[in-house]
Motif scaffolding. Structure first.
Motif, PDB file in Angstrom:
ATOM      1  N   MET A  86       0.830  -1.200   0.000  1.00 43.07           N
ATOM      2  CA  MET A  86       0.000   0.000   0.000  1.00 43.07           C
ATOM      3  C   MET A  86       0.866   1.253   0.000  1.00 43.07           C
ATOM      4  O   MET A  86       0.585   2.217  -0.715  1.00 43.07           O
ATOM      5  CB  MET A  86      -0.913   0.011   1.233  1.00 43.07           C
ATOM      6  CG  MET A  86      -1.981  -1.035   1.246  1.00 43.07           C
ATOM      7  SD  MET A  86      -3.105  -0.965  -0.168  1.00 43.07           S
ATOM      8  CE  MET A  86      -3.976   0.565   0.123  1.00 43.07           C
ATOM      9  N   LEU A  87       1.936   1.229   0.802  1.00 40.41           N
ATOM     10  CA  LEU A  87       2.805   2.405   0.883  1.00 40.41           C
ATOM     11  C   LEU A  87       3.419   2.698  -0.478  1.00 40.41           C
ATOM     12  O   LEU A  87       3.461   3.859  -0.925  1.00 40.41           O
ATOM     13  CB  LEU A  87       3.911   2.168   1.908  1.00 40.41           C
ATOM     14  CG  LEU A  87       3.521   2.282   3.374  1.00 40.41           C
ATOM     15  CD1 LEU A  87       4.703   1.920   4.250  1.00 40.41           C
ATOM     16  CD2 LEU A  87       3.034   3.682   3.696  1.00 40.41           C
ATOM     17  N   LEU A  88       3.890   1.641  -1.141  1.00 35.25           N
ATOM     18  CA  LEU A  88       4.515   1.852  -2.450  1.00 35.25           C
ATOM     19  C   LEU A  88       3.509   2.407  -3.450  1.00 35.25           C
ATOM     20  O   LEU A  88       3.803   3.331  -4.203  1.00 35.25           O
ATOM     21  CB  LEU A  88       5.105   0.538  -2.967  1.00 35.25           C
ATOM     22  CG  LEU A  88       6.411   0.132  -2.302  1.00 35.25           C
ATOM     23  CD1 LEU A  88       6.832  -1.248  -2.759  1.00 35.25           C
ATOM     24  CD2 LEU A  88       7.499   1.162  -2.634  1.00 35.25           C
ATOM     25  N   VAL A  89       2.302   1.845  -3.430  1.00 33.82           N
ATOM     26  CA  VAL A  89       1.287   2.317  -4.368  1.00 33.82           C
ATOM     27  C   VAL A  89       0.948   3.775  -4.081  1.00 33.82           C
ATOM     28  O   VAL A  89       0.924   4.621  -4.983  1.00 33.82           O
ATOM     29  CB  VAL A  89       0.015   1.432  -4.279  1.00 33.82           C
ATOM     30  CG1 VAL A  89      -1.116   2.067  -5.060  1.00 33.82           C
ATOM     31  CG2 VAL A  89       0.314   0.051  -4.809  1.00 33.82           C
ATOM     32  N   SER A 227     -15.439   2.640  -0.593  1.00 35.19           N
ATOM     33  CA  SER A 227     -15.031   2.055  -1.865  1.00 35.19           C
ATOM     34  C   SER A 227     -16.147   2.034  -2.897  1.00 35.19           C
ATOM     35  O   SER A 227     -16.053   1.317  -3.884  1.00 35.19           O
ATOM     36  CB  SER A 227     -14.518   0.635  -1.661  1.00 35.19           C
ATOM     37  OG  SER A 227     -13.325   0.664  -0.934  1.00 35.19           O
ATOM     38  N   ALA A 228     -17.200   2.802  -2.648  1.00 35.13           N
ATOM     39  CA  ALA A 228     -18.255   2.981  -3.635  1.00 35.13           C
ATOM     40  C   ALA A 228     -18.815   1.676  -4.170  1.00 35.13           C
ATOM     41  O   ALA A 228     -18.735   1.376  -5.355  1.00 35.13           O
ATOM     42  CB  ALA A 228     -17.747   3.846  -4.796  1.00 35.13           C
ATOM     43  N   GLN A 229     -19.353   0.868  -3.266  1.00 37.14           N
ATOM     44  CA  GLN A 229     -20.022  -0.361  -3.694  1.00 37.14           C
ATOM     45  C   GLN A 229     -21.521  -0.217  -3.454  1.00 37.14           C
ATOM     46  O   GLN A 229     -21.960   0.659  -2.706  1.00 37.14           O
ATOM     47  CB  GLN A 229     -19.483  -1.544  -2.881  1.00 37.14           C
ATOM     48  CG  GLN A 229     -18.016  -1.803  -3.080  1.00 37.14           C
ATOM     49  CD  GLN A 229     -17.707  -2.289  -4.476  1.00 37.14           C
ATOM     50  OE1 GLN A 229     -18.082  -3.365  -4.875  1.00 37.14           O
ATOM     51  NE2 GLN A 229     -17.021  -1.454  -5.250  1.00 37.14           N
ATOM     52  N   ILE A 230     -22.300  -1.082  -4.073  1.00 42.73           N
ATOM     53  CA  ILE A 230     -23.734  -1.104  -3.810  1.00 42.73           C
ATOM     54  C   ILE A 230     -23.921  -1.306  -2.314  1.00 42.73           C
ATOM     55  O   ILE A 230     -23.243  -2.145  -1.737  1.00 42.73           O
ATOM     56  CB  ILE A 230     -24.405  -2.258  -4.582  1.00 42.73           C
ATOM     57  CG1 ILE A 230     -24.398  -1.942  -6.079  1.00 42.73           C
ATOM     58  CG2 ILE A 230     -25.832  -2.505  -4.101  1.00 42.73           C
ATOM     59  CD1 ILE A 230     -24.886  -3.082  -6.948  1.00 42.73           C
ATOM     60  N   HIS A 251      -9.918   9.059  -6.389  1.00 47.87           N
ATOM     61  CA  HIS A 251     -11.091   8.281  -6.748  1.00 47.87           C
ATOM     62  C   HIS A 251     -10.775   7.131  -7.684  1.00 47.87           C
ATOM     63  O   HIS A 251     -11.656   6.594  -8.326  1.00 47.87           O
ATOM     64  CB  HIS A 251     -12.140   9.218  -7.334  1.00 47.87           C
ATOM     65  CG  HIS A 251     -12.456  10.329  -6.392  1.00 47.87           C
ATOM     66  ND1 HIS A 251     -12.284  11.653  -6.700  1.00 47.87           N
ATOM     67  CD2 HIS A 251     -12.873  10.302  -5.108  1.00 47.87           C
ATOM     68  CE1 HIS A 251     -12.604  12.394  -5.658  1.00 47.87           C
ATOM     69  NE2 HIS A 251     -12.962  11.603  -4.681  1.00 47.87           N
ATOM     70  N   ALA A 252      -9.498   6.813  -7.819  1.00 49.75           N
ATOM     71  CA  ALA A 252      -9.164   5.639  -8.616  1.00 49.75           C
ATOM     72  C   ALA A 252      -8.055   4.841  -7.943  1.00 49.75           C
ATOM     73  O   ALA A 252      -8.211   3.652  -7.688  1.00 49.75           O
ATOM     74  CB  ALA A 252      -8.732   6.060 -10.013  1.00 49.75           C
ATOM     75  N   ALA A 253      -6.954   5.510  -7.607  1.00 51.42           N
ATOM     76  CA  ALA A 253      -5.782   4.745  -7.191  1.00 51.42           C
ATOM     77  C   ALA A 253      -5.730   4.490  -5.693  1.00 51.42           C
ATOM     78  O   ALA A 253      -5.345   3.412  -5.260  1.00 51.42           O
ATOM     79  CB  ALA A 253      -4.516   5.465  -7.640  1.00 51.42           C
ATOM     80  N   THR A 254      -6.120   5.453  -4.866  1.00 51.25           N
ATOM     81  CA  THR A 254      -5.836   5.266  -3.443  1.00 51.25           C
ATOM     82  C   THR A 254      -7.062   5.239  -2.545  1.00 51.25           C
ATOM     83  O   THR A 254      -7.447   4.184  -2.056  1.00 51.25           O
ATOM     84  CB  THR A 254      -4.869   6.354  -2.941  1.00 51.25           C
ATOM     85  OG1 THR A 254      -5.427   7.627  -3.229  1.00 51.25           O
ATOM     86  CG2 THR A 254      -3.528   6.239  -3.614  1.00 51.25           C
ATOM     87  N   MET A 255      -7.706   6.384  -2.339  1.00 48.14           N
ATOM     88  CA  MET A 255      -8.717   6.431  -1.279  1.00 48.14           C
ATOM     89  C   MET A 255      -9.796   5.366  -1.445  1.00 48.14           C
ATOM     90  O   MET A 255     -10.160   4.694  -0.491  1.00 48.14           O
ATOM     91  CB  MET A 255      -9.380   7.799  -1.217  1.00 48.14           C
ATOM     92  CG  MET A 255     -10.399   7.880  -0.097  1.00 48.14           C
ATOM     93  SD  MET A 255     -11.307   9.422  -0.054  1.00 48.14           S
ATOM     94  CE  MET A 255     -12.610   9.083  -1.204  1.00 48.14           C
ATOM     95  N   VAL A 256     -10.324   5.233  -2.659  1.00 50.01           N
ATOM     96  CA  VAL A 256     -11.442   4.306  -2.825  1.00 50.01           C
ATOM     97  C   VAL A 256     -11.030   2.860  -2.608  1.00 50.01           C
ATOM     98  O   VAL A 256     -11.877   2.001  -2.417  1.00 50.01           O
ATOM     99  CB  VAL A 256     -12.097   4.451  -4.211  1.00 50.01           C
ATOM    100  CG1 VAL A 256     -12.862   5.750  -4.297  1.00 50.01           C
ATOM    101  CG2 VAL A 256     -11.084   4.347  -5.301  1.00 50.01           C
ATOM    102  N   THR A 257      -9.732   2.598  -2.621  1.00 51.39           N
ATOM    103  CA  THR A 257      -9.325   1.224  -2.359  1.00 51.39           C
ATOM    104  C   THR A 257      -9.169   0.971  -0.858  1.00 51.39           C
ATOM    105  O   THR A 257      -8.869  -0.151  -0.450  1.00 51.39           O
ATOM    106  CB  THR A 257      -7.987   0.899  -3.049  1.00 51.39           C
ATOM    107  OG1 THR A 257      -6.996   1.778  -2.531  1.00 51.39           O
ATOM    108  CG2 THR A 257      -8.089   1.076  -4.540  1.00 51.39           C
ATOM    109  N   ALA A 258      -9.406   2.019  -0.056  1.00 51.83           N
ATOM    110  CA  ALA A 258      -9.229   1.860   1.392  1.00 51.83           C
ATOM    111  C   ALA A 258     -10.146   0.776   1.948  1.00 51.83           C
ATOM    112  O   ALA A 258      -9.780   0.056   2.873  1.00 51.83           O
ATOM    113  CB  ALA A 258      -9.485   3.187   2.099  1.00 51.83           C
TER     114      ALA A 258
END
Lengths: 613, 509
Positions: A86-89, A227-230, A251-258
């Motif tokens: 996660m840190l690297l990404v 993560s914006a799921q139903i 909204h693509a690479a980091t926060m939404v994957t939290a």
């Protein structure tokens, strides 16, 4: 290892730019903003190389944050193999996007403010992934939400952007509600929020009374919000109103994957509740499919990619839901590469066309902005999952594990993969092939913008070689998969078919697309209008709430406004005798009636429950 | 021998009785009561000084303001000093314990912030007079008596002293119609509610033969005696009405929006924080000690009231356009959260009440101070829409306001977050699962109306209302910075207050 340095660099960047940025020339703002992320990226590299194998988590405890009886929460950071990825990404992709933003935001107002917010976001995101307990994770969790709110509403002069920011914030409150309750349940049953202790105790069979299902479902509710799921996905497509680098980073690479990260982090809890895991997978699959169908009919380039983000996040949920945590995290990483690329590429197109986002106003751009075109197609093949790209490696792993869990998941996933390839290439073909339909004068992006594109394109193609599942093996043991050759190959075929269909419809025979659209008019309309979910939410939840507050609480109980005229009190009450008039006037009598009414209810209730016990 | 001076007889008899039964206050008693003495004396002195200074306009506000601050500071130090003499004062009328000291410090602190935010307001409304400050001091004296009261008559006296001063303060600007209406509504309904309280005291005295909290507790805890529960229940219910009114808990919250909206902004800041905290403090003390043994009787009522208060407060706030009224409903909603902690009726619940009230007082005073600053003469600009563009015109004011709003919402790293965190943790510890779930849902709804203010401040173009905005005055500036700093400290380092709250929440034993 001084882990605290990792988030502190961007925080300093935020402070410097936020406090003094207004007076700085743009170059200084750039150096501070990008430099701070670079420093943090370097420190991440140093930390990870320094820690070596990382068989167990490296924990650093700084100070006790809250002490209340036996309940203790510290400000603790920890690094293990999951965190390392996660840190690297976050810092790596973050660095590229910061660099890109220098070029993209050059002509925008509030330049320093934008970078200050962006750095603040990095601080909270890094806190989120470094946190070693649920509460600190929640601090990062809320912090990134706040920054997302600030950045989505960055073009605050547009009402739509403001509304989008609000929507994101409020929908996320519902998710946070779930997360908070889950935290309380964890405290109640484990007496602590520390990851290490909670997971250790969860493994202990003596703790079988813990309501794992409830905890996991509440965590899942939190994850669906972030993560914006139903059912909470509605905010993400609207959040595209923000500047494009924000869409790419947050909204693509980091926060939404939290949300995915949080579920993977809590994998110990989830494995105790197979039912909750099934919910995760089902919600993920439904979202992936549902969002992909919507993506097929969008005409705004960023919206297409937004729905594809929702859809890809669905894949990650399927991955963690079927127990393939490492595959889910792997897809998180590859997705960060190719989706950041797609967004930044879209940004480059928008930049080239001075703000135009509508696909119908594009076309034939491949000759005018060739670098953008090539890099975007690299991202396209990765998301479509063509063989040897990064997307293929991670998506196939998810689909294979899903097949082992339940073939249904696999088949829907396959169909979704086909649709994904179709709609992404639909957007790319519409933008880059055919004739130019707009009236702007496209120009290629400057070096600071296309250089990150090139790096991301390279990562999208070969990122699959980084064997994340093997790296995560000690944390998430891989199961032996015995699926047929066909199952492995079908996703590739689906990808090719999707691209081929898009080529047929939008390059070879454009008239076919129209015919198809017209022959399925109602279906097209349904999809084009995103299944009217926003409208349904308004109708079912928002309006009743507002109407209810207006008619019941406001009209019914709150009509007595202070204006000095309603009762004519102000002017007449000088003389004591006139107080009587006040007593006779409407509102105060009503108020007193309320007090009496309440007391009578209370007395009756107590009376009824009275008598000696 | 004394025959010729028979008119003195009663006095001597009293003196005799006092020495006989050791009713004579000791020196320590005066130390324990020192803060109240200081403030009462100075308050009275202000009334005289006001007469001496007369219509002298120049600098009067400054003189009284500074004197009040000095008095409050002295009282604050006296509180700290008195904390070194824990125990009963005046034969058990008052009790000085950690809990009492915590709230004494809190209400005095609230008073200081309120005075600081009044300087400019009073000057602007041409209403600089000594009685304003005297009234504030008297109100604080009442609050201090309330929070240290160990006996129901003292509770009543403290409540009345505080309330009457606050009634007058609510109508302080005599020529303002809204002030008048607010004061009258407050006074009439307030007296009405106090009557309930007094009636309840009478009933419990009738049942138990005492007004001392510990005696009542012992009486109720004695299971050998068959209690007349109808009588005791009614007494508890009547007192509940009185307290619920003062803390603006449903269904007795009805007065709060009108009064908060109508009163001068600094007064609203003061009374929505100080008297409310004091009322909560005495509410908790009475119900956790005196009525502690019958907790299973009153818990359902606090439970329902808490839920109702949160719902009414939050949902009615959604519709408000006047910012004072919006904050009034928000303060009702926050009273609902505190009620949740009371419903938990455990020790962590009590410390949650203490922590939350401290955090709430800070953010509320801060928010109302912004309104006091922003509204301008005659409180012309009090609509949410008027704040449009504040973020650009006065970034510092807007940023500090944003901190208070985020704390209201309950975002981490603010006091509001930890306050809610402890409250709902206490509720869950007490197995109030549904109340916690509904409460947390409520706080999710609440985000909406606070957010609207943020949006207006930062995301709308400055309008006509920004043209005449003055820079922040020193007094308001200090208030804002102090409250914001306090809010952040409570959020980042909650242990600072929590440790004290926990150690002093044990009065119930």
């Amino acid at each position: 290892m001084n882990l605290w340095l990792i988030p502190i660099f961007p925080f300093l960047g935020f402070l410097i730019n936020g406090l003094f940025g207004r007076r700085f020339p743009k170059q200084v703002v750039n150096v501070v903003a990008v430099g701070s992320v670079l420093l943090s990226f370097l420190w991440v590299l140093k930390t990870i190389t320094g820690l070596g194998a990382m068989e167990t988590a490296h924990v650093e405890r700084y100070f006790t944050w809250i002490q209340s009886g036996t309940f203790n929460v510290g400000v603790d950071f920890a690094v293990d193999r999951l965190t390392a990825i996660m840190l690297l990404v976050v810092t790596g992709v973050g660095l590229l996007i910061h660099t890109y933003a220098i070029g993209y935001m050059e002509h925008e107002g509030g330049y320093y403010r934008f970078f200050a917010y962006l750095n603040l976001f990095m601080f909270f995101m890094l806190t989120l992934v470094l946190a070693s307990n649920f509460l600190l994770l929640f601090v990062g969790w809320e912090g990134v939400g706040l920054c997302s709110y600030l950045l989505v509403g960055f073009y605050f002069t547009e009402k739509f952007a403001t509304d989008a920011g609000n929507k994101a914030f409020i929908v996320n409150r519902i998710g946070d509600f779930g997360f908070t309750l889950a935290m309380f349940l964890i405290v109640r049953h484990f007496g602590t929020l520390d990851f290490g202790t909670v997971f250790e105790q969860a493994k202990n069979p003596a703790n079988s009374a813990v309501p794992f299902f409830a905890i996991c479902m509440l965590l899942l509710l939190g994850a669906t919000g972030k993560s914006a799921q139903i059912p909470l996905y509605v905010w993400l497509p609207d959040a595209m109103a923000g500047p494009t680098p924000v869409s790419a980073l947050i909204h693509a690479a980091t926060m939404v994957t939290a949300g995915v990260y949080m579920i993977a982090r809590s994998s110990v809890l989830f494995t105790h509740s197979p039912a909750a895991m099934d919910w995760v997978a089902a919600i993920g699959m439904a979202t992936a499919f549902f969002a992909a169908t919507i993506g097929m009919a969008q005409t705004d380039m960023k919206k297409v990619f937004a729905y594809s983000t929702v859809s890809q996040l669905g894949y990650m949920f399927v991955g963690v839901g079927v127990g393939a945590f490492s595959a889910g995290v792997f897809h998180l990483m590859t997705h960060a590469f190719f989706k950041a690329l797609l967004f930044l590429g879209a940004g480059s197109v928008i930049h080239a066309l001075s703000g135009e986002q509508d696909l119908r106003q594009m076309g034939g751009l491949r000759k005018k902005i060739p670098i953008t075109c090539i890099t975007l197609f690299c991202g396209g093949v990765a998301i479509a999952g063509l063989p040897f790209t990064s997307g293929a490696a991670s998506k196939d792993l998810i689909l294979e594990t899903a097949y082992a869990r339940s073939p249904i998941l696999y088949w829907i996933g396959l169909l979704t993969a086909f649709m994904t390839a179709f709609y992404v290439f639909r957007a790319l073909f519409l933008a880059f092939f055919g004739k130019y339909r707009g009236d702007k004068h496209p120009h290629e992006a400057p070096f600071v913008m296309w250089a990150p594109l090139a790096v991301l394109a390279l990562l999208s193609l070969v990122g699959g070689l980084l064997s994340v599942p093997r790296w995560l093996e000690p944390m998430f043991p891989e199961k032996e998969l015995n699926v047929g050759q066909l199952i492995t190959i079908l996703p590739f075929i689906a990808g090719f078919l999707g691209i081929a269909l898009a080529y047929l419809f939008y390059v070879a025979k454009p008239s076919l697309a129209e015919t198809a659209k017209n022959s399925m008019g109602w279906l097209y309309n349904l999809i084009y209008n995103k299944y009217y979910v926003d409208e349904a939410y308004d109708l079912a939840v928002v309006n009743p709430l507002i109407q209810g507050s207006r008619s019941v609480l406001w009209r019914g109980m709150d009509a007595g406004l202070i204006d000095g005229i309603v009762n004519g009190v102000g002017r007449r009450s000088r003389g004591i005798g006139n107080i009587l008039k006040l007593l006779q006037s409407g509102s105060i009598r009503n108020y007193a009636a309320w007090v009496v009414f309440g007391s009578v209810i209370l007395l009756i209730a107590i009376g009824l429950s009275g008598g000696p016990r | 021998m004394w025959g010729s001076q028979s008119w003195l007889q009663p006095a001597f008899q009293l003196a005799y009785l006092m020495t006989m039964y050791n009713f004579m206050p000791s020196g320590d008693d005066y130390i324990r009561f020192l803060p109240e003495i200081i403030m009462s004396v100075m308050g009275t002195f202000f009334m005289v000084l006001e007469g001496i200074l007369g219509d002298k306009k120049e600098g009067k506000g400054l003189i009284f303001g500074h004197l009040t601050l000095a008095t409050l500071l002295a009282a604050l130090l006296a509180c700290m000093y008195a904390n070194g003499f824990p125990g009963n004062a005046f034969t058990g009328m008052l009790i000085i314990d950690g809990y009492g000291t915590f709230f004494r410090v809190l209400v005095i602190g609230v008073g200081m912030l309120a005075v600081l935010s009044s300087y400019q307001y009073l000057k602007r409304e041409h209403a600089e007079a000594g009685e304003y400050h005297a009234l504030i001091l008297f109100s604080i004296v009442g609050q201090c008596v309330m929070v240290t009261a160990n006996e129901l008559i003292m509770v009543f006296i403290g409540l009345e002293v505080s309330s009457i001063a606050t009634y007058v303060l609510a109508g302080y600007l005599r020529d303002d119609k809204r002030n008048n209406e607010a004061a009258l509504k407050y006074f009439l309904l307030g007296s009405f509610a106090t009557a309930f309280l007094l009636y309840g005291i009478a009933w419990i005295y009738g049942a138990s033969g005492s007004t001392r909290l510990d005696t009542i507790q012992a009486f109720l805890a004695n299971r050998d005696v068959a209690h007349n529960m109808a009588l005791i229940g009614t007494a508890a219910a009547l007192m509940f009405v009185g307290f619920a009114f003062k803390v603006s808990a449903a269904p007795f919250q009805i007065w709060a929006p009108d009064v908060y909206q109508g009163a001068p902004a600094p007064v609203t800041a003061f009374m929505s924080a100080g008297p409310k905290a004091a009322a909560f403090a005495v509410f908790v003390r009475v119900f956790m000690t005196a009525f502690g043994p019958i907790v299973d009787r009153w818990e359902p009522f606090v439970w329902s009231s808490a839920l109702l208060t949160m719902v009414i407060g939050n949902f009615a706030a959604l519709m408000q356009s006047n910012i004072k009224r919006l904050l009034a409903y928000s303060s009702i909603a926050h009273a609902g959260y505190v009620m949740v902690a009371i419903a938990a009726h455990n020790q962590i619940g009590v410390s949650a009440v203490m922590f939350y009230l401290a955090a709430y007082a800070l953010m509320n005073i801060g928010a109302f101070a912004v309104v006091a600053h922003f509204s301008r003469q005659g409180e012309k600009y009090v609509n949410v829409e008027d704040l449009a563009g504040l973020g650009w015109k006065q970034p510092v004011t807007a940023a500090l306001f944003a901190i208070f709003l985020l704390s209201f919402i309950g975002v981490p790293l603010t006091g509001g977050f930890f306050g809610k965190f402890y409250i709902f943790k206490a509720a869950l510890d007490a197995n109030l699962i549904w109340l916690s779930v509904l409460g947390l849902l409520n706080s999710a709804v609440a985000a909406y109306y606070y957010l609207r203010i943020l949006v207006v401040m930062y995301m709308q173009e400055p309008g006509e209302s920004m043209a005449s905005l003055q820079p922040l005055s020193t007094g308001i500036s200090v208030t804002l910075w102090a409250s914001a700093l306090g809010t952040l400290i409570l959020g980042i380092y909650p242990a600072a207050i929590l440790t004290f709250a926990r150690s002093s929440s044990a009065f119930l034993k």
